[in-house]
Design an enzyme around this catalytic site. Structure first.
Site, PDB file in Angstrom:
ATOM      1  N   LYS A 150       0.831  -1.202   0.000  1.00 35.36           N
ATOM      2  CA  LYS A 150       0.000   0.000   0.000  1.00 35.36           C
ATOM      3  C   LYS A 150       0.864   1.249   0.000  1.00 35.36           C
ATOM      4  CE  LYS A 150      -4.001  -1.797   2.539  1.00 35.36           C
ATOM      5  NZ  LYS A 150      -4.951  -1.639   1.420  1.00 35.36           N
ATOM      6  N   ARG A 181     -10.386 -11.391   1.998  1.00 37.61           N
ATOM      7  CA  ARG A 181     -11.210 -12.483   1.481  1.00 37.61           C
ATOM      8  C   ARG A 181     -10.481 -13.823   1.614  1.00 37.61           C
ATOM      9  NH1 ARG A 181     -11.500  -9.386  -4.192  1.00 37.61           N
ATOM     10  NH2 ARG A 181     -11.228  -7.642  -2.744  1.00 37.61           N
TER      11      ARG A 181
HETATM   12  N1  BES Z   1      -8.193  -3.603   4.199  1.00 39.82           N
HETATM   13  C1  BES Z   1      -8.264  -3.264   2.838  1.00 39.82           C
HETATM   14  C2  BES Z   1      -9.503  -2.451   2.484  1.00 39.82           C
HETATM   15  C3  BES Z   1      -9.496  -1.038   2.972  1.00 39.82           C
HETATM   16  C4  BES Z   1      -8.860  -0.050   2.272  1.00 39.82           C
HETATM   17  C5  BES Z   1     -10.181  -0.706   4.115  1.00 39.82           C
HETATM   18  C6  BES Z   1      -8.879   1.257   2.717  1.00 39.82           C
HETATM   19  C7  BES Z   1     -10.231   0.593   4.553  1.00 39.82           C
HETATM   20  C8  BES Z   1      -9.571   1.581   3.851  1.00 39.82           C
HETATM   21  C9  BES Z   1      -8.280  -4.528   1.976  1.00 39.82           C
HETATM   22  O1  BES Z   1      -7.521  -5.577   2.469  1.00 39.82           O
HETATM   23  C10 BES Z   1      -7.721  -4.139   0.656  1.00 39.82           C
HETATM   24  O2  BES Z   1      -6.573  -3.794   0.606  1.00 39.82           O
HETATM   25  N2  BES Z   1      -8.530  -4.197  -0.394  1.00 39.82           N
HETATM   26  C11 BES Z   1      -8.093  -3.824  -1.673  1.00 39.82           C
HETATM   27  C12 BES Z   1      -8.688  -4.793  -2.662  1.00 39.82           C
HETATM   28  C13 BES Z   1      -8.124  -4.652  -4.041  1.00 39.82           C
HETATM   29  C14 BES Z   1      -6.688  -5.096  -4.062  1.00 39.82           C
HETATM   30  C15 BES Z   1      -8.950  -5.493  -4.972  1.00 39.82           C
HETATM   31  C16 BES Z   1      -8.566  -2.401  -1.959  1.00 39.82           C
HETATM   32  O3  BES Z   1      -9.678  -2.062  -1.565  1.00 39.82           O
HETATM   33  O4  BES Z   1      -7.802  -1.637  -2.507  1.00 39.82           O
HETATM   34 MN    MN Z   2      -5.504  -5.394   1.879  1.00 34.76          MN
END
Ligand code: BES
Ligand code: MN
Ligand code: ZN
Length: 497
Positions: free
Chosen positions: A278, A352
């Protein structure tokens, strides 16, 4: 805080402060009565303090010789026709916080006469208690300086008529239990990820089990490997912190075999994204990636304290998503407990991966319904912001019941479709399913992924990425969706969902 209920004439009740209400240009009925006993001082206050024009107004009256209370606080609720439960609750929060700043030990709140439309009286008492008690939560666990305790010790809620004393007692008990569940959820969420690890959460579950008489069972990585949870374990491989599968069982039903409600919460104690790392900005907020799990802790605590005669199982798969030589790499194929293989195209779609194995594990409970709660996608923030939790379900009746419960307690959800049409976005050339489905409809394809593991029972998915915490200067966990989950369980007890 202590709560009690009274129905006697407020003027005759000994307390430090009576809180009574006014609408736009008119005293409430309770306030009118007090006004007579105070020879018109309250109507004077309403017209002369500027209270009638300000909708957030509160004013204090100190010359109260004619009644037992030492002072009276008059609170302006605005236009009567426009008063909603949500507006009232935010007023109540504000006024309790004001009282807590003063040398006031006991306050009598004249609630009964100002019930907003669209909520029943006991629901109103439940919400009011919850809101009052919520002002007690404050995070200072990792600070040297702790907040001073306020003088306020007792809140007396006025029921209007004496026949409401008994049912209101139950409503207060429910409201308190829900608030305690919210506080637990907030505290676990707010703790930093170097303290709140999967092992820490497991210990907290054991503690909760002892306090609330829950059966708690923690599966370690070896036991999960035996069950074939290759998807969940692929995430924790990348971290030094061992994964835990936390299982909490509440058996409130007289019938041991009554089908339970199963709650499954994402307990990702820190989400760096893994190799698909991230960006640095706001990455600290990924300590909140266990808020789904924390809401399951909160709901379990509350259901035990409410003593609902139902069976509930709370399951929290917990792991970190970090990076080391064993971490998932884009393109890796892992095998889930359901035997379906998964191509990990993005290591940041880890929620997931840990949820799917937990969702297969809980089949053994023959659940009445299953609800998973997860900070699953950033996309739900784009869709719904921080107001509504995203709801997706394979059962429309269940979805409707969840929406209704959310409206009842002002912890609202909004449904998104999980039509088969979206499923093909998860096609993979190398596994049965890919763990991401592209940018389009990211919240929906995440739910579609989970739906591949939940076809054998009635299931709903709550994406709380937008609602579990607030950012900015007031950064902190919100406690959502504990009120929603609790309201659902209360409703389920009255009439199976
Ligand atoms: N924990 C994150 C989702 C998230 C992002 C929650 C920002 C709160 C704030 C999750 O694990 C994630 O990283 N999801 C990705 C999925 C993508 C790679 C398909 C996302 O939302 O960017
Ligand atoms: Mn994630
Ligand atoms: Zn995550």
């Amino acid at each position: 805080m202590d709560y009690s209920l009274k129905s006697a004439d407020p003027a005759k009740i000994e307390c430090d402060c009576i809180v009574t209400f006014a609408y736009k240009n008119e005293l409430s009925n309770d306030a009118k009565k007090l006004d007579k006993q105070l020879s018109g001082l309250l109507s004077d206050l309403l017209t002369n303090s500027g209270l009638s024009s300000k909708s957030a107004g509160m004013a204090m009256l100190y010359n109260t010789d004619q009644i037992c209370a030492k002072q009276v606080m008059l609170v302006q609720l605005g236009e009567k026709a426009e008063l909603t439960a949500a507006k009232f609750n935010s007023k109540l929060t504000g006024l309790i916080n004001q009282l807590k700043d003063k040398p006031i030990k006991s306050a009598l709140v004249c609630l009964a006469g100002v019930k907003p439309k669209g909520i029943d009286l006991m629901g109103f008492f439940q919400a009011a208690t919850r809101v009052c008690e919520n002002t007690q939560y404050h995070y200072d666990t990792t600070k040297k300086s702790k907040k001073e305790k306020s003088a306020l010790e007792e809140i007396i809620l006025h029921t209007g008529q004496s026949k409401f004393l008994m049912p209101a007692r139950r409503a207060v008990k429910l409201g308190l239990a829900i608030s305690h569940g919210e506080s637990l959820c907030k505290e676990l969420g707010n703790l930093p990820a170097n303290i709140c690890t999967p092992s820490y959460l497991a210990e907290q579950a054991e503690k909760l089990g002892r306090e609330q008489n829950l059966n708690v069972n923690i599966l370690d990585e070896e036991q999960m490997a035996e069950l074939g949870m290759g998807s969940l374990l692929s995430v924790s491989k990348g971290s030094d912190e061992p994964a835990k599968l936390i299982i909490m069982e509440y058996n409130g039903s007289k019938n041991k075999n009554a089908q339970p409600v199963v709650l499954v919460g994402k307990g990702l104690t820190f989400d760096s994204g893994g190799i698909s790392i991230k960006p640095a900005a706001k990455m600290d907020e990924m300590k909140y990636d266990m808020c789904g799990g924390a809401s399951v802790f909160g709901a379990m605590r509350a259901v035990a304290e409410m003593e609902l005669p139902i069976n509930v199982v709370g399951v929290v798969p917990s792991s970190e998503n970090l990076i080391n030589g064993k971490a998932n790499k884009p393109g890796d194929v892992v095998t889930s407990m359901s035997k379906q293989t998964i191509e990990v195209l993005n290591t940041d779609a880890e929620g997931r991966l840990i949820l799917c194995d937990a969702l297969t594990y809980i089949e053994r409970y023959n659940p009445a319904i299953v609800i998973d709660i997860a900070t699953l996608t950033g996309a739900v923030i784009i869709a719904l912001g921080d107001k509504a939790t995203g709801l997706m379900s394979n059962d429309q009746k269940l979805a409707n019941n969840i929406s209704k419960a959310g409206n009842q307690c002002d912890d609202r959800v909004w449904q998104l479709p999980i039509w088969d049409d979206y499923q093909s976005q998860l096609n993979s050339n190398f596994a049965d399913i890919a763990n991401v489905g592209g940018r389009a409809a990211g919240t929906i394809t995440a739910a579609c992924f989970l739906s591949r593991f939940t076809s054998d029972y009635r299931w709903a998915h709550l994406d709380i990425a937008g609602t579990a915490w607030v950012g900015g200067a007031k950064k902190g966990a919100s406690g959502r969706p504990v009120p929603l989950l609790c309201q659902l369980l209360i409703n389920h007890n009255q009439k199976p969902l």
